[in-house]
Design an enzyme around this catalytic site. Structure first.
Site, PDB file in Angstrom:
ATOM      1  N   MET A  80       0.791  -2.862   8.669  1.00 21.66           N
ATOM      2  CA  MET A  80       0.023  -2.999   7.425  1.00 21.66           C
ATOM      3  C   MET A  80      -0.928  -4.188   7.520  1.00 21.66           C
ATOM      4  O   MET A  80      -0.538  -5.289   7.897  1.00 21.66           O
ATOM      5  CB  MET A  80       1.012  -3.161   6.263  1.00 21.66           C
ATOM      6  CG  MET A  80       0.356  -3.316   4.912  1.00 21.66           C
ATOM      7  SD  MET A  80      -0.608  -1.828   4.458  1.00 21.66           S
ATOM      8  CE  MET A  80      -1.936  -2.595   3.528  1.00 21.66           C
ATOM      9  N   GLU A  81      -2.174  -3.925   7.112  1.00 14.84           N
ATOM     10  CA  GLU A  81      -3.279  -4.865   7.340  1.00 14.84           C
ATOM     11  C   GLU A  81      -3.424  -5.946   6.267  1.00 14.84           C
ATOM     12  O   GLU A  81      -4.534  -6.468   6.085  1.00 14.84           O
ATOM     13  CB  GLU A  81      -4.583  -4.059   7.420  1.00 14.84           C
ATOM     14  CG  GLU A  81      -5.067  -3.428   6.095  1.00 14.84           C
ATOM     15  CD  GLU A  81      -4.680  -1.970   5.897  1.00 14.84           C
ATOM     16  OE1 GLU A  81      -3.675  -1.539   6.496  1.00 14.84           O
ATOM     17  OE2 GLU A  81      -5.369  -1.268   5.137  1.00 14.84           O
ATOM     18  N   ASN A  82      -2.371  -6.331   5.544  1.00 15.08           N
ATOM     19  CA  ASN A  82      -2.471  -7.358   4.503  1.00 15.08           C
ATOM     20  C   ASN A  82      -3.348  -8.519   4.954  1.00 15.08           C
ATOM     21  O   ASN A  82      -3.229  -8.998   6.074  1.00 15.08           O
ATOM     22  CB  ASN A  82      -1.081  -7.914   4.188  1.00 15.08           C
ATOM     23  CG  ASN A  82      -0.041  -6.837   4.110  1.00 15.08           C
ATOM     24  OD1 ASN A  82      -0.150  -5.937   3.309  1.00 15.08           O
ATOM     25  ND2 ASN A  82       0.943  -6.904   4.992  1.00 15.08           N
ATOM     26  N   HIS A 136      -6.158  -1.826  15.407  1.00 18.25           N
ATOM     27  CA  HIS A 136      -6.403  -1.110  14.154  1.00 18.25           C
ATOM     28  C   HIS A 136      -6.250  -2.040  12.942  1.00 18.25           C
ATOM     29  O   HIS A 136      -7.139  -2.113  12.092  1.00 18.25           O
ATOM     30  CB  HIS A 136      -5.441   0.080  14.061  1.00 18.25           C
ATOM     31  CG  HIS A 136      -5.604   0.907  12.833  1.00 18.25           C
ATOM     32  ND1 HIS A 136      -6.335   2.076  12.808  1.00 18.25           N
ATOM     33  CD2 HIS A 136      -5.135   0.747  11.578  1.00 18.25           C
ATOM     34  CE1 HIS A 136      -6.310   2.587  11.601  1.00 18.25           C
ATOM     35  NE2 HIS A 136      -5.583   1.801  10.821  1.00 18.25           N
ATOM     36  N   GLU A 137      -5.141  -2.751  12.873  1.00 19.10           N
ATOM     37  CA  GLU A 137      -4.909  -3.609  11.699  1.00 19.10           C
ATOM     38  C   GLU A 137      -5.927  -4.749  11.668  1.00 19.10           C
ATOM     39  O   GLU A 137      -6.430  -5.120  10.613  1.00 19.10           O
ATOM     40  CB  GLU A 137      -3.482  -4.162  11.676  1.00 19.10           C
ATOM     41  CG  GLU A 137      -2.368  -3.113  11.764  1.00 19.10           C
ATOM     42  CD  GLU A 137      -2.519  -1.924  10.833  1.00 19.10           C
ATOM     43  OE1 GLU A 137      -3.094  -2.079   9.735  1.00 19.10           O
ATOM     44  OE2 GLU A 137      -2.074  -0.816  11.207  1.00 19.10           O
ATOM     45  N   GLY A 182       3.642   2.337  10.709  1.00 22.65           N
ATOM     46  CA  GLY A 182       3.354   1.554  11.903  1.00 22.65           C
ATOM     47  C   GLY A 182       3.132   0.069  11.618  1.00 22.65           C
ATOM     48  O   GLY A 182       3.761  -0.787  12.229  1.00 22.65           O
ATOM     49  N   HIS A 205      -9.237  -3.579  10.343  1.00 25.53           N
ATOM     50  CA  HIS A 205      -9.235  -3.391   8.888  1.00 25.53           C
ATOM     51  C   HIS A 205      -9.760  -4.619   8.141  1.00 25.53           C
ATOM     52  O   HIS A 205     -10.172  -4.508   6.994  1.00 25.53           O
ATOM     53  CB  HIS A 205      -7.811  -3.122   8.392  1.00 25.53           C
ATOM     54  CG  HIS A 205      -7.452  -1.665   8.280  1.00 25.53           C
ATOM     55  ND1 HIS A 205      -8.283  -0.728   7.714  1.00 25.53           N
ATOM     56  CD2 HIS A 205      -6.319  -0.984   8.625  1.00 25.53           C
ATOM     57  CE1 HIS A 205      -7.684   0.466   7.726  1.00 25.53           C
ATOM     58  NE2 HIS A 205      -6.493   0.337   8.284  1.00 25.53           N
ATOM     59  N   GLU A 246       0.843  -1.190   0.000  1.00 22.17           N
ATOM     60  CA  GLU A 246       0.000   0.000   0.000  1.00 22.17           C
ATOM     61  C   GLU A 246       0.886   1.250   0.000  1.00 22.17           C
ATOM     62  O   GLU A 246       1.853   1.287   0.758  1.00 22.17           O
ATOM     63  CB  GLU A 246      -0.893   0.030   1.247  1.00 22.17           C
ATOM     64  CG  GLU A 246      -1.907   1.160   1.167  1.00 22.17           C
ATOM     65  CD  GLU A 246      -2.873   1.184   2.361  1.00 22.17           C
ATOM     66  OE1 GLU A 246      -2.759   0.336   3.259  1.00 22.17           O
ATOM     67  OE2 GLU A 246      -3.727   2.077   2.378  1.00 22.17           O
TER      68      GLU A 246
END
Ligand code: B3K
Ligand code: ZN
Length: 873
Positions: free
Chosen positions: A267-269, A301-302, A265, A305, A125
């Protein structure tokens, strides 16, 4: 470098959106991993979307193209150049094979496939997938991915990608392979691959409907004892999302990998989050309470997502706030439900009033849904994230929890598995609640911070109270005209005893959240038989600046009587702001600092109130940062602000020394735990220490705490105040800490931050010297941010030295990072963008640096966009 633009970068506009002419339904990837030459074979199933389309433009960057095949046949009808591969002569439906070669080891941008320490990892991203293969690298192309990873088995025993592991095996030459399959269609930015050797913390979770999910956290060897809190936070997140939002996890496995080299910070992969190790690794010895809270928030947070971002993604990058604002709102609610709601709210509001308002005033000012973008990575901003979350929160305030959840449900019913827009979200909220959000939508398109001016009048004869509200937003770059916004304005009235006076208009009781929708509006409350005290913008019910002429007496009254803690804190902040401004003016006139006793007494009252949560008391006694104060002025006087803030701290310290001292000693804890109550006590105790540092006992107290401490929270609290107050014990502590932690970059970051914030006159020399420290590495974003960003962003007096030395230093760093890692450079340049807020001399110096940067050969898009905007404003 090949990836730097050689021609003037061009902008993209939201209004130019066009649906893709082709889409990709399935993608099969094969990675043959080698340090400098990794081969990637990508086979796409492609479907024409617009009749008659025969050419397909694929995105690519820093790739070596090996071959193209269409339906199994070698294809030569293509052109390659300027970040595109255009394939021509295409049928309506076909299989396309593209083989590329990439060089992960040379990838210092940390975007695409790169090496972090000994491991391979990816960051895609916003537009990093194009650095892996030629592809339709846009979020509205959703494909089912299946990924085969091949690598040396001894060096890379763990091979991971998105989805579920479906197969694996051994190869010749000590290599092995694993096959992954992700059943959920996703855009390329959610792709991830990791290969390496790790320690793994394993657990599992059974979802509310009975699905068994394996949970795995991968950390560098030797760090297993620092992964537990991340696991706890993950499990808490999964549970919370089921309970509060009714959302359940959807794969058989959830993996988190912690890496040391990471631009942001986390990444929500899908199914395979990649995290900056800062947001995973913690134990009592290495992490502070604040670090623990950061881990909980980012893990949450992740994870959140997975629904808001992955299951429903963004149609285009202008819609980024659709997933980010909403997911920040969700993580804030998560932290507030698990911890202290008022303390969380206070900290979020500090970010809004400080750095977000400052962004709104600067040349990069943009609405939460931007209209024009040159480099997408420049728009992962406080505006899109934090103000974006405030916009979601306002809808929540206007609709209430029940309607809001109905809106969420409808949003998922309509858009699950697709790429949506911000409008789609608001529409779902509107349709589910029946509440009109027509004017409210302007929050998505209007930039800048509205100012809300309030006047009140008590009409004794007819027992009425009139509140006049005016709103105004100053022009921002590219947006001269502003419209009135729909502002939920939360108010409460109190009688002299502190009882709430119910709100009524024309005899009818009304809700305490007023709908402010016009440039000017009047609200008249009746049945008010005494002069009330008004509390406004309760809970920071809208991201605006409130202007109202409060008396000291009203503020000290609200500090005690306002019903909610946030409002009490806010009253304290307004009172402090009054006297900070008063004294800055005095200092500029050469007059001495003054503070009425009644003000000190109000804070003393809070400090001694045993009914209050100690964490809340600590917030009440925490002064606004110098940066936040700077934001109150058209022209910033860094020296005056610094000296007034120092005086204020000292006066409070000296006049309340006995109280601070008594509370400091009473809050001593026998052992370290991370329970909320224990954290709260440490927080207040260390706040007391920060004040006591400015008294005669300061040095010995701080030195003692450092020596006695068995946890990083108390250690860092001692070091931070020794640094701020320039205590004699500082030097020994810094030396001792560095000896102890040199091998551990993540822990050393705390030390680098202190070097950056060092108030000493020779701070810059120290910073330059610190760059030679064994643990420092300009290639590591965490190290660079800790030292350089803390000096340039949080040491205003030294950075803004009149001789321009601080500015020259920043330009030197930016010049290096412009080629090695422009994303990090683009974050560091921020202090320069505010140059117009300083005196002419400093403005001139900073402008000259910006001009120098604009002349750089191969200026990266990231910096180009900001430098250009700063200079043209
Ligand atoms: N979505 C990522 C941020 C990506 C930033 C790209 N420059 C992390 C997050 O917001 O959860
Ligand atoms: Zn996010």
């Amino acid at each position: 470098m090949a990836e730097q633009p050689t021609i003037q970068p061009t902008a993209k506009y939201r209004s130019d959106y066009q649906a893709p002419e082709f889409t990709i339904t399935d993608l099969s990837l094969e990675f043959d991993l080698h340090e400098t030459a990794t081969r990637v074979v990508a086979i796409s199933k492609v479907e024409q979307q617009v009749e008659g389309a025969t050419s397909m433009e694929l995105d690519g960057d820093a790739l070596t193209l090996i071959r193209v095949e269409i339906n199994g046949e070698n294809w030569s009808d293509y052109t390659e150049g300027e970040g595109k591969l255009t394939v021509n002569g295409l049928p309506a439906s076909f299989d396309m094979l593209i083989e590329t070669e990439i060089n992960p080891e040379a990838n210092t941008l940390l975007e695409g496939l790169y090496k972090s320490g000994g491991a391979y990892c990816t960051q895609c991203e916003a537009e990093g997938f194009r650095r892996i293969t030629y592809y339709l690298d846009r979020p509205d192309v959703l494909a089912r991915f299946s990924t085969k990873v091949i690598a040396d088995k001894a060096q890379y025993p763990y091979l991971m990608s998105n989805g579920n592991r479906v197969d694996g095996g051994e190869l010749d030459n000590g290599r092995h392979w694993v096959q992954w399959q992700d059943p959920f269609p996703k855009p390329s930015y959610l792709f991830a691959l990791v290969a390496g050797d790790f320690d793994v913390l394993r657990d599992n979770y059974t979802t509310v409907s009975g699905r068994d999910v394996a949970l795995e956290i991968f950390v560098d060897k030797g760090n297993l004892d620092r992964a537990e809190y991340a696991m706890t936070s993950l499990i808490n997140s999964m549970k919370w999302d089921e309970e509060r939002f009714g959302l359940e996890y959807d794969l058989d496995i959830y993996m988190i990998v912690a890496v040391d080299f990471f631009n942001m910070g986390a990444m929500e992969n899908k199914g395979l989050n990649v995290f900056n190790s800062k947001y995973v690794l913690a134990n009592a010895k290495t992490a502070t309470d604040t670090d623990y809270q950061g881990i909980e928030a980012v893990i949450g947070h992740e994870y959140f997502h997975n629904w808001t971002g992955n299951r429903v993604t963004c149609r285009d990058w202008f819609q980024l706030s659709l997933k980010e604002g909403l997911t920040v709102f969700r993580d804030q609610e998560f932290s507030s439900d698990l911890g202290s709601r008022p303390v969380n709210r206070i900290n979020n509001v500090r970010i809004m009033r400080g750095p977000q308002f400052s962004e709104d005033r600067g040349p990069m000012s943009h609405p939460i849904r931007p209209e024009k973008v040159i480099e997408m990575n420049n728009f992962y901003t406080l505006t899109v994230y934090e103000k974006g979350s405030e916009v979601i929160r306002m809808m929540h305030t206007l609709l209430g929890e029940e309607n809001f959840q109905a809106g969420m449900k409808l949003y998922f019913e309509r858009h699950d598995g697709t790429a949506a827009t911000c409008d789609d979200f608001v529409q779902a909220m509107e349709d589910a609640s029946g509440i009109s959000l027509e004017k409210f939508r302007r929050w998505y398109s209007q930039s800048g911070t509205p100012v809300v001016q309030v006047e009140t009048e008590y009409l004794e004869q007819d027992s009425r109270y009139r509140v006049t509200v005016r709103q105004h937003t100053a022009p921002t770059p590219g947006q001269a005209q502003k419209q009135p916004l729909h502002i939920p304005f939360d108010v409460e009235l109190y009688d002299a005893k502190g009882n709430v006076i119910p709100l009524q208009c024309d005899g009818k009781s009304i809700h305490n959240v007023l709908d402010v929708t016009e440039a000017e509006q009047e609200f008249v409350f009746d049945g008010i038989d005494q002069q009330p005290v008004i509390s406004m913008l309760r809970e920071f019910s809208a991201p605006v600046i409130l202007e109202y002429d409060y008396s000291d007496a009203e503020l000290t009254f609200l500090m005690v009587h306002a019903r909610n803690e946030f409002a009490r804190w806010d009253a304290g902040q307004i009172l402090l702001a009054k006297y900070i401004k008063h004294n800055v003016a005095r200092s500029q006139n050469g007059e001495s600092f003054e503070l009425p006793e009644a003000v000190v007494d109000a804070f003393r009252g809070v400090l001694l109130d045993e009914k209050l949560d100690p964490a809340f008391i600590a917030e009440m006694l925490t002064l606004p940062s110098e940066n936040e104060v700077a934001g109150w002025y058209k022209t910033v006087d860094v020296d005056a602000i610094n000296s007034v803030m120092g005086e204020l701290e000292k006066v409070l310290a000296v006049t309340m020394e006995d109280e601070f001292s008594a509370i400091y000693h009473s809050l001593m804890q026998a052992s370290y735990t991370i329970e909320h109550e224990a954290m709260a006590k440490r927080s207040l105790r260390n706040t007391c220490l920060a004040y006591l540092a400015h008294t005669e006992q300061g040095n010995s107290l701080v030195a003692k705490q450092y020596e006695a401490s068995d946890n990083m929270t108390d250690t860092m609290a001692a070091m931070a105040v020794a640094n701020d107050a320039e205590l004699a014990c500082r030097a020994d502590q810094m030396a001792d800490f560095s000896d102890k932690w040199t091998q551990d970059g993540l822990v050393m970051d705390k030390w680098f931050i202190l070097q950056g914030k060092n108030p000493a006159e020779n701070a810059l020399d120290n910073v330059r010297e610190t760059m030679k420290h064994k643990a420092f590495d300009l290639k590591n974003p965490n190290r660079t941010r800790s030292l350089v960003a803390s000096f340039c962003g949080n040491n205003p007096v030294r950075f803004h030295a009149k001789d321009g030395s601080g500015y020259q230093f920043l330009t030197e760093i930016l010049t290096v990072l412009n080629t090695s890692n422009p994303q990090v450079a683009s974050r560091l340049i921020e202090p320069f963008l505010k140059y117009r807020q300083y005196d002419e001399h400093r403005q001139g110096l900073m402008r000259a640096e910006l001009e120098k940067l604009s002349q750089l050969e191969n200026l990266a898009k990231d910096l180009f966009e900001k430098v250009q905007k700063a200079l043209e404003l």
